[in-house]
Structures are given as C-alpha cells and as structure tokens.
Design an enzyme around this catalytic site. Structure first.
Site, PDB file in Angstrom:
ATOM      1  N   HIS A 136       0.073  -6.053  15.536  1.00 43.55           N
ATOM      2  CA  HIS A 136       1.153  -4.789  15.270  1.00 43.55           C
ATOM      3  C   HIS A 136       2.207  -4.433  16.334  1.00 43.55           C
ATOM      4  CE1 HIS A 136      -0.162  -4.796  11.121  1.00 43.55           C
ATOM      5  NE2 HIS A 136      -1.364  -3.954  11.293  1.00 43.55           N
ATOM      6  N   HIS A 208       4.081   0.149   6.825  1.00 41.33           N
ATOM      7  CA  HIS A 208       2.707   0.240   6.525  1.00 41.33           C
ATOM      8  C   HIS A 208       2.158   1.268   6.007  1.00 41.33           C
ATOM      9  CE1 HIS A 208      -1.374  -0.604   7.976  1.00 41.33           C
ATOM     10  NE2 HIS A 208      -1.111  -1.968   8.559  1.00 41.33           N
ATOM     11  N   GLU A 345       2.218  -5.020   2.712  1.00 41.16           N
ATOM     12  CA  GLU A 345       2.941  -5.069   3.945  1.00 41.16           C
ATOM     13  C   GLU A 345       3.692  -6.293   3.588  1.00 41.16           C
ATOM     14  OE1 GLU A 345       0.292  -4.773   7.437  1.00 41.16           O
ATOM     15  OE2 GLU A 345      -1.097  -4.121   5.766  1.00 41.16           O
TER      16      GLU A 345
HETATM   17  C1  BGC Z   1      -4.016  -5.441   9.259  1.00 41.93           C
HETATM   18  C2  BGC Z   1      -5.586  -4.967   9.326  1.00 41.93           C
HETATM   19  C3  BGC Z   1      -5.388  -3.607  10.062  1.00 41.93           C
HETATM   20  C4  BGC Z   1      -4.470  -2.623   9.532  1.00 41.93           C
HETATM   21  C5  BGC Z   1      -4.472  -1.584  10.407  1.00 41.93           C
HETATM   22  C6  BGC Z   1      -3.221  -4.316   8.598  1.00 41.93           C
HETATM   23  O1  BGC Z   1      -1.962  -4.782   8.614  1.00 41.93           O
HETATM   24  O2  BGC Z   1      -4.180  -6.680   8.495  1.00 41.93           O
HETATM   25  O3  BGC Z   1      -6.401  -5.905   9.748  1.00 41.93           O
HETATM   26  O4  BGC Z   1      -6.879  -3.457  10.295  1.00 41.93           O
HETATM   27  O5  BGC Z   1      -3.149  -3.393   9.460  1.00 41.93           O
HETATM   28  O6  BGC Z   1      -4.292  -1.978  11.789  1.00 41.93           O
END
Ligand code: BGC
Length: 381
Positions: A136, A208, A345
């Site tokens: 991210h 998200h 997402e």
């Molecule tokens: C990821 C997860 C992660 C979550 C929060 C999601 O997009 O795929 O693995 O724990 O985001 O960070």
C-alpha cells in the site's frame, strides 16, 4: 397519574423522533456539499471534512487526511439509514494507525514482492513494510498525507489532490494525483482517479473502504452474499504475492460467479484460504472495454442493503478483514473484530511491476492515468 401519562407520552414521542430520524426523509433532500473542520495533524496542518448529500438523503463524508471516506449513510429496505463503513469519530483515531479504513491507497495499492522492481533497466528499492514485501505505498503512503481539496463545480462532490515527489517511498517521478468523489441522485458514489508523472513509474490507486452493510459492525460480514464477475483469480504464495498464474475459480471457494454467502466456504481447508486467513486475493474481472462495467455486488440479506461495484480496472482485491483482531475501537467505541468489514479494492493486480504477464501499471510521462470506479447503493426487496 397525570405525571405518569406525561412521562409515557414523552418516551413515546422520543422513540418516534428517533425512528423518524433514522428513516428515509419523506421530502426530497437538497443535494450538496458542505465543508467543516476535522482537526489538524501536527506539522501537516488543518484537516477538513466534506459532507456530500443527495436528494434521497444519502450522505457521504470524506476528509482531507488520506482522502479518507469516514462514513456512508444509506437506507435499508424499510428506509432506515445507517453508516455502512468502518472508521473513527475523530482524527485522533485515524492518526493512531489503522488498516487503511476508507483511505485512498497509493502510490501502489497492494503488494510489490520483496519491495523492489526494475523499470527501464533501473532497479528501485521500496520499503518492506509487510513481512518481506512492500504494501500500500510504503511506510508513509498516500493514506497518511493531508490532501488539498475543493468542492466540485457541479456541487455534487469533492476533488482531492496531492503531488507525490520524485523519490517518495522510493518511487520515481513527481506524480500529480487527483481523486474525486461524486454522489449522484442514483445513490452512486463515483470515484475518479487521475495522475500524471514526469518519469515512468508504477501507479495503482484504489479505495480501501471496509463495508458492513448491516450497519452494525459488531456482526461479521460472513452472512453477506457476494457475486464477483470473474472466471479467474490470481493465487498467491504464503506472503500473499501472486504466483503469476491466472487460475480458474471453477470448483474452488473462489467461485463467486453466482451470489454466494461469504462465510459458506471461507473455512474450507484450501491452501489459498490459509495463506490469506480467509479471502485476501485479487480476482481477474471478466469486464472488457474502457467504460466502467460490472465487477461485483454485495447483499446483506437482513437489511436488504446492496452495493454494486463497476470499474474500469482489470482486477478487484476482495479482502474479508481477516487481520482485524479486536484491538481497534472505531466509531462509537465499537470494537472491530475479525471480519467486521469487507473491502472490494478495484485495482491492477498485485505485484504487477514484477509480473510481465500482468497488465502493466507503468505510467509514462506525457500520458494520463485515468480510472473510474462506481459504488451504487441500493436495496433488495
Ligand atoms: C490487503 C490485506 C491487508 C489489508 C490492510 C488489503 O488490501 O490485501 O492483506 O491486510 O489491505 O492493510
């Protein structure tokens, strides 16, 4: 005696008022956008909140910190409104650290294997902030900056922007990013992403939000029904990096081509479900063409609330809040336990910068990155 009647009457009136307050307004509301203060971030300045409302009384709030969507209030089948996303009541909650509740994720949504990639023969090193991988956008991704914002001229939304400087979190090029949220009278939340760069760079922006359509995050999302229009998904290794294969969902717990209860197969002894501690995978959407097209639909059977997702993106990461562990207290002091929310997402596939067979995420100077995702809220009768 008279006093007792008066008390009973008062209680009745209060109950009625609360009930009416929760229900769909009888008269059409005025669509619009208003701005208020949401505190300030030490050394980064004031944070504003934008409140979007439409003619049906739907209300969406977003703040300039992380371009975070803090609440989405939509009616159920009896017209009762509730907030259907996880988050916090105040800025302190967001500043304390959280798993990307409602944020815009960037410069690269999801994981880049080993925290490195090579572009035009040059090696780039990124933070390994998720085990051996980059997640991210790194240690301080787009979710942790105060964005600039202004209401849209059409009065239906808000435009956020920020420039990510060359070298930020190890990524090349100054990237000018714009994200707008528009709320229409069809109960659509339209999310538009736009970016330009002065050096070639990977870009993969996404939203998200964690949805719990029941409006009650003390219950899990396991009873929600999901349909994803995808014949294939991208299986992962134990660190959640795609193996590079596009595997048919047919005959696996990843087959959501027909509406299926999320909890129906989540505990099956499937290796992929073990890696993700549940669903935490990218589906390869069947959609084609340049216009937003159907990707997924969620229904919460008790309230009838639905959200339908359409996108221009080739993939969707469906995540069932597996890493929520009850240590975070959100809005109203509510503890967020495992699977209190689900994310859809829309994005390019994880680790695309290291997977030549995946659609490219590289944005070239002089080119425009434009993607759109539409979340349409509704009710099933
Ligand atoms: C990821 C997860 C992660 C979550 C929060 C999601 O997009 O795929 O693995 O724990 O985001 O960070």
């Amino acid at each position: 005696m008279l006093r007792r009647y008066a008390v009973v009457l008062c209680v009745f009136a209060l109950c009625l008022a609360a009930e009416v307050g929760a229900r769909r307004p009888l008269l059409p509301q005025k669509s619009g956008v208003s701005k208020s203060s949401f505190g300030s971030v030490p050394d980064a300045g004031d944070v504003d909140m934008f409140t979007l409302t439409n003619a049906n009384g739907v209300e969406i709030r977003a703040i300039t910190y992380g371009a975070i969507i803090t609440s989405i209030r939509v009616p159920d089948r009896s017209g009762r409104f509730a907030d259907v996303v996880l988050g916090f009541d105040n800025l302190e909650g967001y500043l304390k650290g959280h798993p990307y509740f409602g944020t815009v994720v960037g410069r690269y949504g999801n994981r880049i294997g080993g925290g490195h990639f090579t572009l035009n023969g040059q090696a780039f090193k990124l933070a390994q902030n998720n085990g051996p991988n980059h997640l991210h956008g790194g240690v301080k991704g787009f979710d942790k900056y105060v964005w600039k914002a202004e209401p849209l001229q059409n009065g239906l939304g808000v435009a956020f922007s920020r420039t990510s400087p060359d070298g930020e979190e190890g990524y090349p090029g100054n990237l000018a990013a714009h994200v707008t949220y528009t709320l229409t009278d069809k109960n659509e939340l339209v999310v538009d992403y736009h970016a330009t760069t002065d050096k070639a760079t990977p870009v993969n922006l996404t939203q998200h939000s964690y949805f719990n359509l029941s409006g009650d995050p003390s219950t899990t999302i396991l009873g929600h029904e999901l349909r994803i229009d995808a014949d294939r998904y991208t299986p992962v290794d134990a660190t959640l990096i795609p193996t590079g294969e596009l595997v048919p969902v047919q005959g696996t717990p990843f087959d959501f081509r027909k509406p299926t209860t999320i909890g129906a197969r989540i505990e099956q002894p499937h290796e992929q479900l073990k890696f993700g501690r549940g669903y935490d995978h990218n589906w390869v959407l069947n959609r084609k063409g340049s216009q937003p097209a159907f990707a997924a639909r969620v229904l919460e059977p008790k309230t009838g609330r639905t959200v339908e997702v359409a996108t221009t993106e080739p993939g969707v990461q469906f995540y069932t809040g597996n890493f929520l562990d009850g240590t975070i207290k959100g809005k109203g002091g509510q503890v967020y336990n495992q699977r209190a929310g689900l994310c859809l997402e829309t994005q390019h596939f994880p680790d695309s910068p290291n997977k030549p067979n995946f659609p490219s995420t590289v944005l070239q100077p002089g080119k425009e990155y434009t993607t759109r995702t539409v979340f349409t809220f509704g009710v099933a009768r």
